[in-house]
Motif scaffolding. Sequence first.
Motif, PDB file in Angstrom:
ATOM      1  N   ILE A   1      -1.848   7.991   9.096  1.00 41.67           N
ATOM      2  CA  ILE A   1      -0.733   6.769   9.052  1.00 41.67           C
ATOM      3  C   ILE A   1      -1.074   5.892  10.349  1.00 41.67           C
ATOM      4  O   ILE A   1      -1.211   4.417  10.493  1.00 41.67           O
ATOM      5  N   ASP A   2      -0.968   6.499  11.665  1.00 46.06           N
ATOM      6  CA  ASP A   2      -1.313   5.924  12.752  1.00 46.06           C
ATOM      7  C   ASP A   2      -2.550   5.300  12.932  1.00 46.06           C
ATOM      8  O   ASP A   2      -2.656   4.424  13.491  1.00 46.06           O
ATOM      9  N   SER A   3      -3.527   5.937  12.112  1.00 43.80           N
ATOM     10  CA  SER A   3      -5.044   5.146  12.255  1.00 43.80           C
ATOM     11  C   SER A   3      -4.933   3.824  11.541  1.00 43.80           C
ATOM     12  O   SER A   3      -5.545   2.732  11.595  1.00 43.80           O
ATOM     13  N   ALA A   4      -4.270   4.112  10.167  1.00 48.52           N
ATOM     14  CA  ALA A   4      -4.091   2.859   9.360  1.00 48.52           C
ATOM     15  C   ALA A   4      -3.513   1.620   9.953  1.00 48.52           C
ATOM     16  O   ALA A   4      -4.064   0.467   9.605  1.00 48.52           O
ATOM     17  N   THR A   5      -2.490   1.909  10.929  1.00 46.50           N
ATOM     18  CA  THR A   5      -1.706   0.824  11.530  1.00 46.50           C
ATOM     19  C   THR A   5      -2.592   0.380  12.717  1.00 46.50           C
ATOM     20  O   THR A   5      -2.193  -0.719  13.162  1.00 46.50           O
ATOM     21  N   MET A   6      -3.407   1.426  13.358  1.00 54.46           N
ATOM     22  CA  MET A   6      -3.930   1.335  14.457  1.00 54.46           C
ATOM     23  C   MET A   6      -2.902   1.419  15.749  1.00 54.46           C
ATOM     24  O   MET A   6      -3.160   1.221  17.011  1.00 54.46           O
ATOM     25  N   MET A   7      -1.897   2.111  15.432  1.00 50.88           N
ATOM     26  CA  MET A   7      -0.890   2.599  16.655  1.00 50.88           C
ATOM     27  C   MET A   7      -1.594   3.585  17.230  1.00 50.88           C
ATOM     28  O   MET A   7      -1.419   3.765  18.589  1.00 50.88           O
ATOM     29  N   ASN A   8      -2.423   4.653  16.318  1.00 51.15           N
ATOM     30  CA  ASN A   8      -3.253   5.584  17.099  1.00 51.15           C
ATOM     31  C   ASN A   8      -4.012   5.032  18.222  1.00 51.15           C
ATOM     32  O   ASN A   8      -4.074   5.676  19.243  1.00 51.15           O
ATOM     33  N   LYS A   9      -4.838   3.888  17.926  1.00 54.36           N
ATOM     34  CA  LYS A   9      -5.626   3.297  19.108  1.00 54.36           C
ATOM     35  C   LYS A   9      -4.725   2.874  20.211  1.00 54.36           C
ATOM     36  O   LYS A   9      -5.080   2.881  21.319  1.00 54.36           O
ATOM     37  N   GLY A  10      -3.318   2.313  19.952  1.00 50.55           N
ATOM     38  CA  GLY A  10      -2.567   1.927  21.002  1.00 50.55           C
ATOM     39  C   GLY A  10      -2.200   3.071  21.814  1.00 50.55           C
ATOM     40  O   GLY A  10      -2.066   2.668  23.036  1.00 50.55           O
TER      41      GLY A  10
ATOM     42  N   VAL B   1       0.666  -1.261   0.004  1.00 49.48           N
ATOM     43  CA  VAL B   1       0.039  -0.137  -0.120  1.00 49.48           C
ATOM     44  C   VAL B   1       0.829   1.305   0.007  1.00 49.48           C
ATOM     45  O   VAL B   1       2.097   1.201   0.451  1.00 49.48           O
ATOM     46  N   THR B   2       0.445   2.408  -0.391  1.00 48.37           N
ATOM     47  CA  THR B   2       1.015   3.681  -0.782  1.00 48.37           C
ATOM     48  C   THR B   2       0.578   4.449   0.401  1.00 48.37           C
ATOM     49  O   THR B   2      -0.447   4.528   0.936  1.00 48.37           O
ATOM     50  N   PRO B   3       1.534   5.442   0.548  1.00 46.77           N
ATOM     51  CA  PRO B   3       1.051   6.628   1.732  1.00 46.77           C
ATOM     52  C   PRO B   3      -0.334   7.276   1.335  1.00 46.77           C
ATOM     53  O   PRO B   3      -1.031   7.633   1.998  1.00 46.77           O
ATOM     54  N   ILE B   4      -0.654   7.632   0.079  1.00 45.11           N
ATOM     55  CA  ILE B   4      -1.810   8.173  -0.438  1.00 45.11           C
ATOM     56  C   ILE B   4      -2.984   7.286   0.019  1.00 45.11           C
ATOM     57  O   ILE B   4      -4.151   7.696   0.565  1.00 45.11           O
ATOM     58  N   GLN B   5      -2.842   5.979  -0.082  1.00 45.10           N
ATOM     59  CA  GLN B   5      -3.934   5.041   0.209  1.00 45.10           C
ATOM     60  C   GLN B   5      -4.018   4.912   1.858  1.00 45.10           C
ATOM     61  O   GLN B   5      -4.994   5.001   2.228  1.00 45.10           O
ATOM     62  N   ALA B   6      -2.833   4.824   2.504  1.00 45.11           N
ATOM     63  CA  ALA B   6      -2.831   5.028   3.812  1.00 45.11           C
ATOM     64  C   ALA B   6      -3.422   6.286   4.821  1.00 45.11           C
ATOM     65  O   ALA B   6      -3.953   6.022   5.494  1.00 45.11           O
ATOM     66  N   CYS B   7      -3.252   7.343   3.848  1.00 44.06           N
ATOM     67  CA  CYS B   7      -3.715   8.603   4.323  1.00 44.06           C
ATOM     68  C   CYS B   7      -5.377   8.825   3.999  1.00 44.06           C
ATOM     69  O   CYS B   7      -5.942   9.735   4.475  1.00 44.06           O
ATOM     70  N   ALA B   8      -5.827   7.869   3.236  1.00 40.92           N
ATOM     71  CA  ALA B   8      -7.273   8.135   2.810  1.00 40.92           C
ATOM     72  C   ALA B   8      -8.085   7.568   3.978  1.00 40.92           C
ATOM     73  O   ALA B   8      -8.949   6.521   3.639  1.00 40.92           O
ATOM     74  N   HIS B   9      -8.327   8.287   5.005  1.00 41.61           N
ATOM     75  CA  HIS B   9      -9.200   7.755   6.037  1.00 41.61           C
ATOM     76  C   HIS B   9     -10.660   7.777   5.885  1.00 41.61           C
ATOM     77  O   HIS B   9     -11.293   8.785   5.112  1.00 41.61           O
ATOM     78  N   PRO B  10     -11.485   6.752   6.008  1.00 42.37           N
ATOM     79  CA  PRO B  10     -12.907   6.636   5.511  1.00 42.37           C
ATOM     80  C   PRO B  10     -13.746   7.771   6.233  1.00 42.37           C
ATOM     81  O   PRO B  10     -14.788   8.045   5.611  1.00 42.37           O
ATOM     82  N   ASN B  11     -13.561   8.155   7.524  1.00 39.99           N
ATOM     83  CA  ASN B  11     -14.415   8.990   8.300  1.00 39.99           C
ATOM     84  C   ASN B  11     -13.772  10.156   8.843  1.00 39.99           C
ATOM     85  O   ASN B  11     -14.584  11.199   8.672  1.00 39.99           O
ATOM     86  N   TRP B  12     -12.640  10.406   9.156  1.00 40.25           N
ATOM     87  CA  TRP B  12     -12.008  11.303   9.742  1.00 40.25           C
ATOM     88  C   TRP B  12     -11.044  12.154   8.625  1.00 40.25           C
ATOM     89  O   TRP B  12     -10.463  11.704   7.841  1.00 40.25           O
ATOM     90  N   ASN B  13     -11.216  13.427   8.725  1.00 43.21           N
ATOM     91  CA  ASN B  13     -10.052  14.298   7.860  1.00 43.21           C
ATOM     92  C   ASN B  13      -9.332  14.882   8.807  1.00 43.21           C
ATOM     93  O   ASN B  13      -9.340  15.716   9.886  1.00 43.21           O
ATOM     94  N   MET B  14      -7.827  14.019   8.695  1.00 41.66           N
ATOM     95  CA  MET B  14      -6.837  14.422   9.692  1.00 41.66           C
ATOM     96  C   MET B  14      -5.638  14.602   8.933  1.00 41.66           C
ATOM     97  O   MET B  14      -5.311  14.250   7.883  1.00 41.66           O
ATOM     98  N   GLY B  15      -4.503  15.011   9.761  1.00 41.19           N
ATOM     99  CA  GLY B  15      -3.308  15.189   9.183  1.00 41.19           C
ATOM    100  C   GLY B  15      -2.595  14.013   8.612  1.00 41.19           C
ATOM    101  O   GLY B  15      -2.835  12.824   9.209  1.00 41.19           O
ATOM    102  N   ARG B  16      -1.471  14.019   8.035  1.00 45.52           N
ATOM    103  CA  ARG B  16      -0.831  12.892   7.381  1.00 45.52           C
ATOM    104  C   ARG B  16      -0.347  11.855   8.424  1.00 45.52           C
ATOM    105  O   ARG B  16      -0.523  10.576   8.270  1.00 45.52           O
ATOM    106  N   LYS B  17       0.291  12.138   9.485  1.00 44.86           N
ATOM    107  CA  LYS B  17       1.085  11.366  10.676  1.00 44.86           C
ATOM    108  C   LYS B  17      -0.150  10.821  11.391  1.00 44.86           C
ATOM    109  O   LYS B  17      -0.007   9.381  11.402  1.00 44.86           O
ATOM    110  N   ILE B  18      -1.100  11.403  11.792  1.00 40.34           N
ATOM    111  CA  ILE B  18      -2.177  10.593  12.618  1.00 40.34           C
ATOM    112  C   ILE B  18      -2.979   9.625  11.673  1.00 40.34           C
ATOM    113  O   ILE B  18      -3.359   8.583  12.009  1.00 40.34           O
TER     114      ILE B  18
END
Length: 396
Positions: free
Chosen positions: A218-227, A199-216
Amino acid sequence: MHTKQKNIAILGSTGSVGRNTLDVVARNADLFSVVALGACKSVDVLLDQTKRFKPSYVAITDSDAAEKFLSSVNQLDYSPHILIGDHGLEKIASLKEVDCVMAAIVGAAGLSSTLQAARSGKVILLANKEALVMSGDLLIRVAHENNATLLPIDSEHNAVFQCMANNPDEYTKSGVNQVTLTASGGPFLNTPIEDLKTVTPIQACAHPNWNMGRKISIDSATMMNKGLELIEACLLFDLNISKVNVVIHPQSIVHAMVSYKDGSVVAHMGFPDMRVPIAHAIAWPERIESGVEVLDITQCTNLEFYPPDLQRFPCLQLAMRVLQIGRSMPAVMNAANEVAVQEFLAQQIKFTDIHHIVSDVVDSMEPVSIDSIETILAVDQQARELTRMKISALTH
């Protein structure tokens, strides 16, 4: 009835949370005065914000950006105090006239100014989860010693706070069985696991519900954010990890639930828009307009909840392990993750490398006790250097 106008400083004013905060402030201009804005690099956005809100102080951490801003001040019809460098953020976080500090600088960069706001006894609107994750109970302790108030801005923690009737004290907590944080699952919830490595950074930044910055994002895509949020919840509400769990809820309508000993479950619902928790915290204990429409419950016909797949989201499992080790390990994980995410965004490593690298760094470092900001920054620096070495070994 509204009390006197609140004086606000916004650290990270040009980011997603900062812009949303100013949107809420603009809708309630009679209630708030923006005394100070702090940002890193986004000069044009900062200049527009300065023209509109006329803060007395503007802090810019990046020296090149500061130079560009200084060359544009003739566009302003007044002369704000302009502070350059990281100390500027600490200065505006501790201004005597500031009542309330929005701590919205992403990552480790926001730690020292958030701690300064706590030392200065401010009401802190905490959007920078990393500051809490890195500092362990140091930030909580400093806030308590200086009569500062920490109000969570993350939608989940703000929801927990509201589910505890805005009063998460011993009386409320003694009756709590379980705190549940919800997670959308991000853009790769149903992507075959074997496809994640491409997967690419563009795909990973395309959050389905929230409009957020790039770092957060990616963290949402890995679920590190939830950790990170799991660690933050245990610290903020003084709860053992056994009392906090995560469920996947793709619709992002329910933000958190608190279940009590008597069988009650209190849930917080609302549209996935950061202006909801911002408006709640900035006006607390009152309620104000956020600009977000009220949820129509009759339209919520299909709300799903199920446990997270830890094979798909190994970063969440890593955060659980780090939380149990405690001491400096959350700071190590956070630092390694910040570097790894940066390298993924720069297309230097694969998406799936993020977890492998961060996990490797966590396993390579010994936990130490966190007793000062100097200790935290030394651990952070060591973890970053080690992460860069491991990435270099992987890519060469």
